[in-house]
Design a protein around this motif. Sequence first.
Motif, PDB file in Angstrom:
ATOM      1  N   GLU A   1      47.938  28.900  33.481  1.00  0.00           N
ATOM      2  CA  GLU A   1      47.526  29.271  34.845  1.00  0.00           C
ATOM      3  C   GLU A   1      47.021  30.712  34.877  1.00  0.00           C
ATOM      4  OE1 GLU A   1      50.466  28.770  37.910  1.00  0.00           O
ATOM      5  OE2 GLU A   1      50.995  26.777  37.174  1.00  0.00           O
TER       6      GLU A   1
ATOM      7  N   ASP B   1      43.029  32.188  35.416  1.00  0.00           N
ATOM      8  CA  ASP B   1      42.708  33.089  36.523  1.00  0.00           C
ATOM      9  C   ASP B   1      41.959  34.301  35.969  1.00  0.00           C
ATOM     10  OD1 ASP B   1      42.579  34.815  38.672  1.00  0.00           O
ATOM     11  OD2 ASP B   1      44.751  34.958  38.955  1.00  0.00           O
TER      12      ASP B   1
ATOM     13  N   SER C   1      43.334  37.815  36.467  1.00  0.00           N
ATOM     14  CA  SER C   1      44.642  38.218  35.936  1.00  0.00           C
ATOM     15  C   SER C   1      44.515  39.353  34.927  1.00  0.00           C
ATOM     16  CB  SER C   1      45.349  37.038  35.275  1.00  0.00           C
ATOM     17  OG  SER C   1      44.740  36.713  34.034  1.00  0.00           O
TER      18      SER C   1
END
Length: 71
Positions: A35, A39, A42
């Motif tokens: 995840e 992203d 991030s």
Amino acid sequence: MADTVTQSDTPDTRIGLRPDEAAPSLGISPRKLWEITADADSGIPVVRLGRTVVYPRRELIEWLGKQAGGE
């Protein structure tokens, strides 16, 4: 000939970690790591070599420190 593990083969000495090594090193699940990796905002350090994903150890440590407010 017996298989031997050299120092450069152990996860503790590699400069890059595979996802299955990086996730437990961060204390998170592999799913959570994916995840975060997916992203783009991030900023997690990741290198893609074809279909292989590698997390550079030194940059990963620095990134984690920033997430903890260390910088």
